[in-house]
Design an enzyme around this catalytic site. Structure first.
Site, PDB file in Angstrom:
ATOM      1  N   ARG A 110      42.649  50.267  42.443  1.00 64.21           N
ATOM      2  CA  ARG A 110      43.980  50.059  43.044  1.00 64.21           C
ATOM      3  C   ARG A 110      44.641  51.430  43.138  1.00 64.21           C
ATOM      4  O   ARG A 110      44.901  52.077  42.131  1.00 64.21           O
ATOM      5  CB  ARG A 110      44.827  49.104  42.196  1.00 64.21           C
ATOM      6  CG  ARG A 110      46.289  49.093  42.632  1.00 64.21           C
ATOM      7  CD  ARG A 110      47.074  47.966  42.049  1.00 64.21           C
ATOM      8  NE  ARG A 110      46.740  46.719  42.698  1.00 64.21           N
ATOM      9  CZ  ARG A 110      47.472  45.594  42.627  1.00 64.21           C
ATOM     10  NH1 ARG A 110      48.588  45.594  41.924  1.00 64.21           N
ATOM     11  NH2 ARG A 110      47.091  44.504  43.238  1.00 64.21           N
ATOM     12  N   HIS A 137      44.786  44.880  51.321  1.00 58.37           N
ATOM     13  CA  HIS A 137      44.650  44.150  50.044  1.00 58.37           C
ATOM     14  C   HIS A 137      43.680  42.986  50.277  1.00 58.37           C
ATOM     15  O   HIS A 137      44.075  41.818  50.240  1.00 58.37           O
ATOM     16  CB  HIS A 137      46.030  43.652  49.596  1.00 58.37           C
ATOM     17  CG  HIS A 137      46.085  43.178  48.172  1.00 58.37           C
ATOM     18  ND1 HIS A 137      45.033  43.306  47.290  1.00 58.37           N
ATOM     19  CD2 HIS A 137      47.076  42.559  47.477  1.00 58.37           C
ATOM     20  CE1 HIS A 137      45.379  42.801  46.123  1.00 58.37           C
ATOM     21  NE2 HIS A 137      46.612  42.340  46.204  1.00 58.37           N
ATOM     22  N   GLN A 140      43.229  39.754  47.881  1.00 59.45           N
ATOM     23  CA  GLN A 140      44.267  38.732  47.963  1.00 59.45           C
ATOM     24  C   GLN A 140      43.955  37.735  49.071  1.00 59.45           C
ATOM     25  O   GLN A 140      44.213  36.532  48.941  1.00 59.45           O
ATOM     26  CB  GLN A 140      45.631  39.392  48.215  1.00 59.45           C
ATOM     27  CG  GLN A 140      46.782  38.415  48.245  1.00 59.45           C
ATOM     28  CD  GLN A 140      47.056  37.772  46.901  1.00 59.45           C
ATOM     29  OE1 GLN A 140      47.211  38.483  45.911  1.00 59.45           O
ATOM     30  NE2 GLN A 140      47.120  36.448  46.843  1.00 59.45           N
ATOM     31  N   ASP A 225      55.830  38.648  51.912  1.00 56.60           N
ATOM     32  CA  ASP A 225      55.564  39.576  50.812  1.00 56.60           C
ATOM     33  C   ASP A 225      56.857  40.355  50.573  1.00 56.60           C
ATOM     34  O   ASP A 225      57.811  40.260  51.365  1.00 56.60           O
ATOM     35  CB  ASP A 225      54.409  40.520  51.235  1.00 56.60           C
ATOM     36  CG  ASP A 225      53.937  41.452  50.132  1.00 56.60           C
ATOM     37  OD1 ASP A 225      54.295  41.239  48.952  1.00 56.60           O
ATOM     38  OD2 ASP A 225      53.205  42.420  50.447  1.00 56.60           O
ATOM     39  N   CYS A 265      51.757  36.620  47.889  1.00 55.05           N
ATOM     40  CA  CYS A 265      50.775  37.202  46.955  1.00 55.05           C
ATOM     41  C   CYS A 265      51.357  37.411  45.564  1.00 55.05           C
ATOM     42  O   CYS A 265      50.605  37.518  44.605  1.00 55.05           O
ATOM     43  CB  CYS A 265      50.226  38.505  47.524  1.00 55.05           C
ATOM     44  SG  CYS A 265      51.462  39.806  47.741  1.00 55.05           S
ATOM     45  N   ARG A 293      42.806  33.991  42.757  1.00 56.82           N
ATOM     46  CA  ARG A 293      42.384  35.395  42.686  1.00 56.82           C
ATOM     47  C   ARG A 293      41.163  35.512  41.780  1.00 56.82           C
ATOM     48  O   ARG A 293      40.212  36.215  42.091  1.00 56.82           O
ATOM     49  CB  ARG A 293      43.528  36.265  42.129  1.00 56.82           C
ATOM     50  CG  ARG A 293      44.701  36.480  43.058  1.00 56.82           C
ATOM     51  CD  ARG A 293      44.329  37.303  44.275  1.00 56.82           C
ATOM     52  NE  ARG A 293      43.763  38.593  43.929  1.00 56.82           N
ATOM     53  CZ  ARG A 293      44.454  39.685  43.616  1.00 56.82           C
ATOM     54  NH1 ARG A 293      45.768  39.657  43.637  1.00 56.82           N
ATOM     55  NH2 ARG A 293      43.854  40.834  43.316  1.00 56.82           N
TER      56      ARG A 293
HETATM   57  N1  NVA Z   1      52.721  44.786  49.449  1.00 60.16           N
HETATM   58  C1  NVA Z   1      52.753  44.718  48.005  1.00 60.16           C
HETATM   59  C2  NVA Z   1      51.693  43.800  47.490  1.00 60.16           C
HETATM   60  C3  NVA Z   1      51.685  43.642  45.996  1.00 60.16           C
HETATM   61  C4  NVA Z   1      50.570  42.768  45.500  1.00 60.16           C
HETATM   62  C5  NVA Z   1      52.600  46.109  47.434  1.00 60.16           C
HETATM   63  O1  NVA Z   1      51.761  46.864  47.936  1.00 60.16           O
HETATM   64  O2  NVA Z   1      53.321  46.444  46.499  1.00 60.16           O
HETATM   65  N1   CP Z   2      49.126  39.893  44.142  1.00 60.83           N
HETATM   66  C1   CP Z   2      48.793  40.919  43.346  1.00 60.83           C
HETATM   67  O1   CP Z   2      47.931  41.744  43.679  1.00 60.83           O
HETATM   68  O2   CP Z   2      49.448  40.937  42.155  1.00 60.83           O
HETATM   69  P1   CP Z   2      49.469  42.114  41.079  1.00 60.83           P
HETATM   70  O3   CP Z   2      50.188  43.277  41.707  1.00 60.83           O
HETATM   71  O4   CP Z   2      50.185  41.551  39.895  1.00 60.83           O
HETATM   72  O5   CP Z   2      48.049  42.503  40.761  1.00 60.83           O
END
Ligand code: NVA
Ligand code: CP
Length: 307
Positions: A110, A137, A140, A225, A265, A293
Site C-alpha cells: 500500500r 485499489h 477492494q 468513497d 469501501c 475483503r
Molecule cells: N480513496 C480512499 C480509499 C481508502 C480505502 C483513499 O485512497 O484514501
Molecule cells: N477499504 C480499505 O482499504 O480499508 P482500509 O484503509 O482500512 O484498509
C-alpha cells in the site's frame, strides 16, 4: 523482471492483470472459501508461506484481512511499515524488492505512487499485490464484486453509479466495468473527474454525468468513497465545499432502482459523502463488503501462489 531472478512472477497490480474469466473464477472461489471458513473447515494450502505487507499509508481492513487470511490459509503475514524499515530511510525500491522477494513468497504493498509499485514488481521474484495506490485499489473491487454476486447474482449488464471523487476507487470501478461487463455512470464535480486514459480505455460503457441525480437514475448499485483520500488531508475543507452536492442520501437512492444496493469501501464519513440513513439502512451491504475483503484476498493469494 529482476535480472537476478530468472523468473517472471504473476502480479496483481490492476484488475486488468487478470482475464475476465480468471476474475470470475476468483470471485466464485472467494465465496467457496467463505463457506469453508464459516463452517469452521480448515484449508491450509499456504503452510510455511509468508506474505510481506508493506504499508506506507494507514489501514484497518486491508491489514487485518490479509493477515487473518494468511493465518487461515496456514501461512504467515509480516507487517512492514515504512516508518520502521529501511524503505522509509531511502533504501531504493529496486533493492528492497530484490531482498524481500528472496525471503517471502508474496508481497502486498500500500503506497502513494503507482509507478513505485510497478518498479517494485519489476524487481520482485514473487507475486506483488496492489493493496492501494493513489491510482488504483483493485483488491477492494474483488470484494465489491463478490458482494454484488452474492446479493444479486452476476453483474454483467448491470448499471452502476459512482458518486464523488474520480479517485483510485473510481478508477478501479472503471476497470471493473470493462472486466465484468457492466455500465458505469460517474458523477463528480468539475476538475475531479477520473483519469482520462483509464476512462477512455473503457469506451462507451463508462460515462461522466456531472449531475448525481441524473447519473443515479435506475442504478442497480450505488457506490461512493471519501471526498479526501489519504494524502489529501490538507484539502479536506476545500473538498467538503466542492463535493457538498455529491452526498449519497435518501433522495439520491430514490432515483436508483428500488432494489439498488449501496457500497462504500470504508472508512466512511457519515454526513459527508453518505448520510447515516443510507449507510446504516437496508440497502447498504458495507459490512458484507468489508468481510469479503478477506475471502476475496484469500482466493487471490491461493490463485497467485498455488496456480
Ligand atoms: N480513496 C480512499 C480509499 C481508502 C480505502 C483513499 O485512497 O484514501
Ligand atoms: N477499504 C480499505 O482499504 O480499508 P482500509 O484503509 O482500512 O484498509
Amino acid at each position: 523482471m529482476d535480472s537476478y531472478s530468472g523468473v517472471s512472477a504473476k502480479h496483481f497490480l490492476s484488475l486488468l492483470d487478470l482475464s475476465p474469466a480468471e476474475l470470475r473464477q476468483l470471485i466464485a472461489r472467494a465465496t467457496e472459501l467463505k463457506g469453508l471458513q464459516h463452517r469452521g473447515e480448515i484449508h491450509e494450502p499456504l503452510k510455511n508461506r509468508t506474505l510481506g505487507m508493506i504499508f506506507e499509508k494507514a489501514s484497518t481492513r486491508t491489514r487485518v484481512s490479509f493477515e487473518a487470511g494468511m493465518t487461515q490459509l496456514g501461512g504467515h503475514a509480516l507487517f512492514l511499515s515504512s516508518r520502521d524499515t529501511q524503505l522509509g530511510r531511502g533504501e531504493p525500491i529496486e533493492d528492497s524488492a530484490r531482498v524481500l522477494s528472496r525471503m517471502v513468497d508474496c508481497i502486498m504493498i500500500r503506497t502513494f505512487e503507482h509507478a513505485g509499485l510497478e518498479l517494485f514488481a519489476k524487481h520482485s521474484r514473487v507475486p506483488v499485490i496492489n493493496a492501494l495506490t493513489d491510482l488504483l485499489h483493485p483488491c477492494q473491487l474483488l470484494a465489491d464484486m463478490q458482494t454484488y454476486f452474492e446479493h444479486r447474482g452476476d453483474i454483467a449488464g448491470g448499471r452502476v453509479v459512482w458518486i464523488g471523487d474520480g479517485n483510485n476507487m473510481c478508477h478501479s470501478y472503471i476497470n471493473a466495468a470493462r472486466q465484468f461487463d457492466f455500465s458505469l455512470n460517474i458523477a463528480c464535480p468539475e476538475g475531479y473527474e477520473p483519469d482520462t486514459g483509464i476512462l477512455g480505455a473503457a469506451g462507451d460503457r463508462c460515462k461522466v454525468i456531472p449531475d448525481p441525480m441524473a447519473a443515479a437514475e435506475g442504478a442497480d448499485l450505488v457506490v461512493t468513497d471519501v471526498w479526501a483520500s489519504m494524502g489529501q488531508e490538507g484539502e479536506q475543507a476545500e473538498r467538503e465545499r466542492i463535493f457538498a452536492g455529491y452526498q449519497v442520501n435518501d433522495a439520491l437512492m430514490a432515483r436508483a432502482d428500488k432494489d439498488a444496493l449501496f457500497m462504500h469501501c470504508l472508512p466512511a464519513h457519515r454526513g459527508e459523502e453518505v448520510s447515516a440513513s443510507v449507510i446504516d439502512g437496508v440497502r447498504s451491504v458495507v459490512w458484507d463488503e468489508a468481510e469479503n475483503r478477506m475471502h476475496a484476498q484469500k482466493a487471490l493469494l491461493e490463485f497467485l501462489l498455488t496456480g
